[in-house]
Write a protein that holds these residues in place. Structure first.
Motif, short mmCIF file in Angstrom:
data_model
loop_
_atom_site.label_atom_id
_atom_site.label_comp_id
_atom_site.label_asym_id
_atom_site.label_seq_id
_atom_site.Cartn_x
_atom_site.Cartn_y
_atom_site.Cartn_z
N ARG A 124 0.94 -1.17 0.08
CA ARG A 124 0.04 0.09 -0.16
C ARG A 124 0.81 1.27 0.15
NH1 ARG A 124 -4.74 -2.60 3.23
NH2 ARG A 124 -6.27 -2.93 1.51
N ARG A 125 2.00 1.13 -0.40
CA ARG A 125 2.95 2.31 -0.31
C ARG A 125 2.40 3.34 -1.54
NH1 ARG A 125 6.53 4.88 3.09
NH2 ARG A 125 8.28 6.00 1.74
N SER A 126 2.18 2.78 -2.46
CA SER A 126 1.61 3.66 -3.51
C SER A 126 0.14 4.08 -3.31
CB SER A 126 1.86 2.94 -4.85
OG SER A 126 1.18 1.67 -4.98
N TRP A 127 -0.45 3.77 -2.18
CA TRP A 127 -1.78 4.36 -2.16
C TRP A 127 -1.59 5.78 -1.61
CZ3 TRP A 127 -6.51 1.27 -0.21
CH2 TRP A 127 -6.67 0.02 -1.05
N TYR A 128 -0.38 6.12 -1.30
CA TYR A 128 -0.36 7.82 -0.79
C TYR A 128 0.54 8.42 -1.65
CZ TYR A 128 -3.37 6.53 3.03
OH TYR A 128 -4.59 6.23 3.64
N LEU A 129 0.82 9.60 -1.47
CA LEU A 129 2.04 10.27 -2.45
C LEU A 129 3.27 10.63 -1.51
CD1 LEU A 129 -0.85 12.70 -4.13
CD2 LEU A 129 0.65 11.03 -5.41
N LEU A 173 -4.46 10.73 -0.47
CA LEU A 173 -4.53 9.42 -1.27
C LEU A 173 -4.03 9.78 -2.62
CD1 LEU A 173 -7.68 8.10 -0.04
CD2 LEU A 173 -5.76 6.81 0.04
N ASN A 174 -3.49 8.65 -3.42
CA ASN A 174 -2.96 8.45 -4.84
C ASN A 174 -4.20 8.10 -5.66
OD1 ASN A 174 -1.51 8.39 -7.12
ND2 ASN A 174 -0.51 6.62 -6.66
N TRP A 175 -4.75 9.12 -6.29
CA TRP A 175 -5.98 8.59 -7.09
C TRP A 175 -5.59 8.30 -8.43
CZ3 TRP A 175 -11.43 8.28 -6.71
CH2 TRP A 175 -11.83 8.28 -5.48
N ARG A 176 -4.20 8.19 -8.58
CA ARG A 176 -3.94 7.58 -10.06
C ARG A 176 -3.77 6.05 -9.91
NH1 ARG A 176 -2.64 11.67 -13.48
NH2 ARG A 176 -1.99 13.64 -12.25
N ASN A 177 -3.81 5.51 -8.64
CA ASN A 177 -3.65 4.34 -8.08
C ASN A 177 -5.23 3.57 -8.45
OD1 ASN A 177 -3.50 1.61 -7.11
ND2 ASN A 177 -2.01 2.12 -5.61
N PRO A 178 -5.29 2.70 -9.37
CA PRO A 178 -6.57 2.01 -9.53
C PRO A 178 -7.18 1.23 -8.15
CG PRO A 178 -4.96 0.82 -10.63
CD PRO A 178 -4.46 2.14 -10.18
N GLU A 179 -6.17 0.64 -7.37
CA GLU A 179 -6.46 0.12 -6.19
C GLU A 179 -7.25 1.13 -5.18
OE1 GLU A 179 -2.77 -2.00 -4.77
OE2 GLU A 179 -3.42 -3.76 -6.04
N VAL A 180 -6.49 2.24 -5.18
CA VAL A 180 -7.29 3.28 -4.44
C VAL A 180 -8.74 3.93 -4.92
CG1 VAL A 180 -7.24 5.85 -3.63
CG2 VAL A 180 -5.00 4.29 -3.65
N ARG A 181 -8.76 3.75 -6.23
CA ARG A 181 -10.19 4.22 -6.58
C ARG A 181 -11.08 3.16 -6.37
NH1 ARG A 181 -6.98 5.80 -11.25
NH2 ARG A 181 -8.32 4.24 -12.56
N SER A 182 -10.77 1.96 -6.47
CA SER A 182 -11.45 0.67 -6.25
C SER A 182 -12.02 0.61 -4.83
CB SER A 182 -10.88 -0.57 -6.58
OG SER A 182 -11.89 -1.78 -6.46
N ILE A 243 -8.92 14.67 -14.29
CA ILE A 243 -9.67 14.85 -13.39
C ILE A 243 -11.18 14.18 -13.64
CG2 ILE A 243 -10.15 17.11 -13.36
CD1 ILE A 243 -10.33 15.07 -10.16
N HIS A 244 -11.55 14.61 -14.79
CA HIS A 244 -12.84 14.48 -15.15
C HIS A 244 -13.29 13.12 -15.51
CE1 HIS A 244 -13.77 18.81 -15.21
NE2 HIS A 244 -12.72 18.90 -15.90
N ALA A 245 -12.26 12.21 -15.78
CA ALA A 245 -12.39 10.91 -15.99
C ALA A 245 -12.76 10.05 -14.39
CB ALA A 245 -11.38 10.24 -16.56
N ILE A 246 -12.04 10.66 -13.67
CA ILE A 246 -12.52 10.06 -12.14
C ILE A 246 -13.80 10.78 -11.71
CG2 ILE A 246 -11.84 10.48 -9.61
CD1 ILE A 246 -9.03 10.15 -10.69
N VAL A 247 -14.36 11.93 -11.95
CA VAL A 247 -15.54 12.43 -11.69
C VAL A 247 -16.67 11.39 -12.39
CG1 VAL A 247 -17.01 14.14 -12.00
CG2 VAL A 247 -14.59 14.79 -11.38
#
Length: 532
Positions: A124-129, A173-182, A243-247
């Protein structure tokens, strides 16, 4: 407008700061059972939907916006069973319940971050920046935190910096990480499955940061949406590409459930704010329009310009919304005065779109001067005069001990306003001319009027620059709203051939036929007029 509008298009939203609404167990802090006990008041007032600021487990470094568990409630507020009961009882009263969702950061005590900082090799290191230091040993770049100081915190154990755009106890949080988004979308589903009607998404425009960690430029122009960070432009920390893809992803989670609302906190200039609706209206249903809350000039022409520029910028079929104040901004009565607070209420509740009210504004509650020893807001650590505690004080229910917020003798988390014996629900509900009764009358008219809920908006041309006049029209119903933004009487000459009848004055003391060719408004007066 769709033939059958969604509930969030016709409803009025009321923000509750749970710590300060009603204390049921006598510990001096508001709680979920306390909110439950006041649902009938909200129905009496005419509110349709409640937005709750965070109620999750938290160390309370930022009073709930530092979350250590997204799928539970803090014991201060009650149990998960209490939350379920609140949802059930709200729905019985035809009240919607909207929950604050805080995706930009967690608490540093969240298990995810505890694992992330355990070692550089932790899954989970990459879950944050995280980042190495700059060549000089300092932070990786110049990014400044919104509460003051650097946005980077050194971690001795792993010898890297982590990013926190707010307090050091709120790692991003690192929102570029797909695990974080999930994982964060699972949080949404947890509450949606329990019956929550939607979310107000905190700091939505900040979820992505520049991958190259480029320095932000210094701020040279201070715009009305730049209140969060006085030091620098958010060129590489806000509103980033992607950002709009995440929205859209967040919206797609909510769309799997029937009639849920996605409200986004977005402090950006209006032309960038409206992009959060999405190109196909597949983004946020309501990107929060806080221009009235951040605007520094309370004059008719400034307000007129805000309304017209926003209406012109809205994408086709996008639904507008308006906010006067919230838990991060000085109260409207403190910004413009109690007389003009009545004008503000009429403005908010008669414009086109969904209004959001802040608890206590219906009483004309003002900011409270909090002694330094009683302040809690983490912002005050860096700027002692910049504390949001002033607008978060307990709701004023009665003229009795602790204003009815808590039992006599309890130690309140923040002091009660000194004027609570007159500015309270009990006293104002018995005064037909009070701002509380004005608010209730406006909400009653709004609910019964298709013009005010669904109608079009048009500014009415007239020559008095101290006043604002506009029309709300739907089918055969036409309303004229006229507002005097000054402390002297004004005459408005309006190019209307119809006759008019005053339905409501902000001073609550006149109704009946009126002369629209030369309409007289008293100091600080607004009128809602039916045209025929």
């Amino acid at each position: 407008m769709a033939q059958h509008p969604s509930w969030w298009q016709t409803n009025v939203i009321y923000q509750i700061y749970p710590r300060s609404f009603q204390d049921e167990n006598g510990d001096g802090i508001g709680d979920l059972p306390g909110i439950l006990s006041r649902l009938d008041y909200l129905r009496w007032l005419g509110i349709d939907a409640i937005w709750l600021s965070p109620i999750y487990p938290s160390p309370m470094a930022d009073f709930g916006y530092d979350i250590s568990d997204y799928t539970n409630t803090h014991p201060l507020f009650g149990t998960l069973a209490d939350m379920d009961k609140l949802i059930e009882e709200a729905h019985k009263r035809d009240l919607k319940l909207i929950l604050d969702y805080v995706p930009n950061h967690t608490s540093d005590e969240h298990p995810w971050f505890q694992q992330s900082r355990a070692s550089r090799s932790n899954p989970r290191r990459s879950w944050y920046l995280w980042s190495d230091s700059a060549p000089d040993g300092g932070p990786p770049n110049n990014w400044a935190g919104f509460f003051g100081g650097s946005a980077w915190q050194w971690d001795t154990k792993t010898e890297q910096y982590y990013l926190h755009m707010f307090d050091a106890k709120q790692p991003d949080l690192n929102w570029r990480n797909p695990e974080v988004r999930s994982a964060m979308y699972d949080v949404l589903r947890f509450w949606l499955d329990r019956g929550i009607d939607g979310f107000r998404v905190d700091a939505l425009w900040m979820l992505l940061k520049d991958e190259q960690l480029r320095d932000n430029p210094a701020r040279t122009v201070w715009g009305p949406c730049d209140l969060l960070n006085k030091l620098q432009e958010g060129q590489y920390t806000e509103d980033q590409p992607g950002i709009h893809a995440i929205v859209r992803e967040i919206r797609s989670v909510l769309d799997k459930y029937k009639e849920r609302v996605f409200i986004g906190e977005v402090y950006l200039p209006v032309h960038r704010l409206v992009a959060y609706y999405g190109e196909m209206l597949d983004g946020a249903h309501l990107p929060l329009n806080c221009q009235f809350a951040t605007n520094r000039v309370w004059e008719a022409q400034a307000i007129k310009q805000i309304i017209e520029e926003y209406e012109a910028a809205l994408p086709a079929q996008a639904w507008p919304n308006w906010v006067l104040g919230n838990h991060d901004m000085p109260r409207i009565a403190s910004r413009v005065g109690r007389e003009q607070a009545r004008i503000a209420q009429m403005l908010l509740l008669t414009l086109r779109g969904t209004p959001t009210c802040y608890y206590g504004d219906e009483l004309g509650m003002e900011d409270v001067d909090i002694p330094p020893s009683l302040r809690h807001d983490p912002q005050a650590k860096y700027d002692p005069d910049n504390t949001r505690d002033r607008e978060r004080t307990p709701m004023q229910w009665t003229k009795g001990p602790n204003a009815g917020f808590s039992i006599p003798g309890s130690h309140l988390w923040l002091p009660i306003a000194p004027d609570y014996q007159t500015a309270n629900v009990e006293s104002q509900s018995q005064d037909p001319h009070s701002i509380l009764m004005l608010t209730r009358a406006l909400l009653t008219l709004r609910r019964s009027s298709s013009s005010l809920t669904l109608g079009s908006y048009r500014t009415l041309a007239q020559e008095n620059i101290n006043c604002l006049a506009y029309l709300r029209e739907h089918e055969h119903q036409r309303y004229l709203i006229t507002l005097n933004f000054t402390d002297t009487g004004q005459t408005v000459h309006m190019p209307l051939e119809e006759s008019g009848s005053i339905l409501l004055s902000t001073q609550m003391d006149r109704v009946g036929n009126c002369n629209l060719s030369a309409f007289n408004l008293r100091a600080h007066e607004g009128c809602l007029i039916e045209l025929s």
